[in-house]
Design an enzyme around this catalytic site. Structure first.
Site, PDB file in Angstrom:
ATOM      1  N   GLY A  13       0.862  -0.819   5.563  1.00 59.68           N
ATOM      2  CA  GLY A  13       2.178  -0.177   5.556  1.00 59.68           C
ATOM      3  C   GLY A  13       2.180   1.111   4.746  1.00 59.68           C
ATOM      4  N   VAL A  65       0.823  -6.307  11.222  1.00 56.51           N
ATOM      5  CA  VAL A  65       0.569  -7.338  10.207  1.00 56.51           C
ATOM      6  C   VAL A  65       1.154  -8.700  10.602  1.00 56.51           C
ATOM      7  CG1 VAL A  65       2.569  -7.031   8.684  1.00 56.51           C
ATOM      8  CG2 VAL A  65       0.340  -7.512   7.682  1.00 56.51           C
ATOM      9  N   ASN A  91       1.198  -4.192   1.270  1.00 55.66           N
ATOM     10  CA  ASN A  91       2.481  -3.523   1.037  1.00 55.66           C
ATOM     11  C   ASN A  91       3.414  -3.560   2.254  1.00 55.66           C
ATOM     12  OD1 ASN A  91       4.238  -1.186  -0.183  1.00 55.66           O
ATOM     13  ND2 ASN A  91       3.505  -0.417   1.798  1.00 55.66           N
ATOM     14  N   SER A 143       9.007  -8.378  -4.745  1.00 55.53           N
ATOM     15  CA  SER A 143      10.267  -7.660  -4.956  1.00 55.53           C
ATOM     16  C   SER A 143      11.061  -8.367  -6.041  1.00 55.53           C
ATOM     17  CB  SER A 143      11.093  -7.656  -3.667  1.00 55.53           C
ATOM     18  OG  SER A 143      12.396  -7.180  -3.919  1.00 55.53           O
ATOM     19  N   TYR A 157      14.335 -12.261   3.585  1.00 57.44           N
ATOM     20  CA  TYR A 157      13.644 -11.313   2.688  1.00 57.44           C
ATOM     21  C   TYR A 157      13.423 -11.963   1.318  1.00 57.44           C
ATOM     22  CZ  TYR A 157      12.462  -6.891   0.392  1.00 57.44           C
ATOM     23  OH  TYR A 157      11.814  -5.903  -0.299  1.00 57.44           O
TER      24      TYR A 157
END
Ligand code: NAD
Length: 250
Positions: A13, A65, A91, A143, A157
Site C-alpha cells: 500500500g 492484498v 501498511n 491504528s 476497521y
C-alpha cells in the site's frame, strides 16, 4: 545511526499516503524499496519518483492484498528484484465508517480481508525470505482504533486493527529466535486520502481531541518506522508504537 543501507524493504500500500512516506524515508536511509499495491500505475510512479530523488533501486509491483495468490506472486517478484527481503511493512489498508446497525456482511469481509487477512498472508509469504536474511523486521500498520475503539471508524476497521495488534505479538513470539522482530504502529489521525470520507464536522471533532493541536502527517508515522526497521531497533519486538499527538493523555 538508523541507516538502512542496502537493506531490501517491502512496503504494501505504498503508492500513496503513509506507505509512500515510509517508502521515501527508507530510501533516504539507503534502502532498496519495493512498493506492492493494488494501484500498480501509482506504485510505479511513486517508486520512480523516489529513485529519482535518492538514487536507490525501487520497484512498483502489482498486488491485491486480499488475494493470497497475488501476495505470493508479488513477494516472489520483490525478492527476485531486490535480491532478498529484510524489511516488510504491512501498511495496505482501507477504512470503513459504517454504523453498527447498517453493516453488511460483504463490507465486513472486505475490510477484514484487506486489513487483517492480508497482513497475515504477507507475513506467511515473506517468512522464508525474512528468516534467510538474518535481519528480519516486520512492521504492521495497526491504528489507535484497535487500542481504544475509535470515535468515527466502523467496527470492521476497529476489529481488524485490534487483530493486527494481537497478530503482531503472536508473530513476534514465534519469530524471535530467528532474530526476526515484529512490531506494529498505532497511528492516530493522519492527514491522508483515507480520512476524506469523514465530514468537516467530524474532522474538526477529531482534531479537537489531539493535545498537539494538529493532525498527524504521513511522515510523522514514517519516522517511527525507521527505528523499528533499523539495526538499532533489533531488541524491540512484539510492541505497538503509538504516534498520535498525545491523544491518550488528552
Ligand atoms: N490515515 C489515518 O488516519 C490512519 C490512522 C491509523 C492507521 N492508518 C493505517 O495506515 C495505513 C495506510 O493508510 P493511508 O492513510 O495512507 O491510506 P491511503 O488510502 O492513502 O492509502 C492506502 C494504500 O493502500 C492501497 N490498497 C488499498 N487496498 C489494497 C489492496 N486490496 N491491495 C493492495 N493495496 C491496497 C491503496 O491503493 C493505497 O495506496 C492503513 O493500514 C490505515 O488503516 C491510517
Amino acid at each position: 545511526m538508523l541507516r538502512l543501507d542496502n537493506r531490501c524493504a517491502i512496503v504494501t500500500g505504498g503508492a500513496q499516503g503513509i506507505g509512500a512516506a515510509i517508502a521515501e524515508t527508507f530510501a533516504k536511509q539507503g534502502a532498496k524499496v519495493a512498493i506492492l499495491d493494488l494501484n500498480v500505475e501509482k506504485a510505479k510512479e511513486t517508486a520512480a519518483a523516489i529513485k529519482e530523488k535518492y538514487g536507490v533501486d525501487t520497484y512498483g509491483i502489482a498486488m491485491n492484498v486480499a488475494n493470497v495468490e497475488s501476495i505470493e506472486t508479488a513477494m516472489n517478484a520483490a525478492n527476485e528484484a531486490m535480491g532478498g527481503i529484510d524489511i516488510l511493512v504491512n501498511n495496505a489498508g482501507i477504512l470503513n465508517s459504517t454504523p453498527i446497525a447498517d453493516m453488511k456482511e460483504d463490507e465486513w469481509d472486505r475490510v477484514i480481508d484487506i486489513n487483517l487477512k492480508g497482513t497475515f498472508f504477507c507475513i506467511q509469504k515473506a517468512e522464508s525470505y525474512l528468516k534467510a536474511s538474518k535481519y528480519g523486521r516486520i512492521i504492521n500498520m495497526a491504528s489507535m482504533a484497535g487500542r481504544m475503539g475509535a470515535h468515527a471508524s466502523g467496527m470492521a476497521y476497529v476489529g481488524s486493527k485490534a487483530g493486527i495488534i494481537g497478530l503482531t505479538k503472536g508473530v513476534a513470539r514465534r519469530f524471535a529466535a530467528d532474530q526476526v522482530t515484529c512490531n506494529c504502529i498505532c497511528p492516530g489521525i493522519i492527514a491522508t486520502d483515507m480520512i476524506k470520507q469523514w465530514s468537516p464536522e467530524e474532522m474538526q471533532a477529531q482534531e479537537d481531541r489531539i493535545p498537539i493541536k494538529r493532525l498527524g502527517t504521513a511522515f510523522d508515522v514514517a519516522y517511527g518506522c525507521i527505528y523499528l526497521a533499523s539495526d538499532e531497533g533489533g531488541y524491540m519486538t512484539g510492541q505497538g508504537l503509538d504516534i498520535n499527538g498525545g491523544i491518550y493523555i488528552g
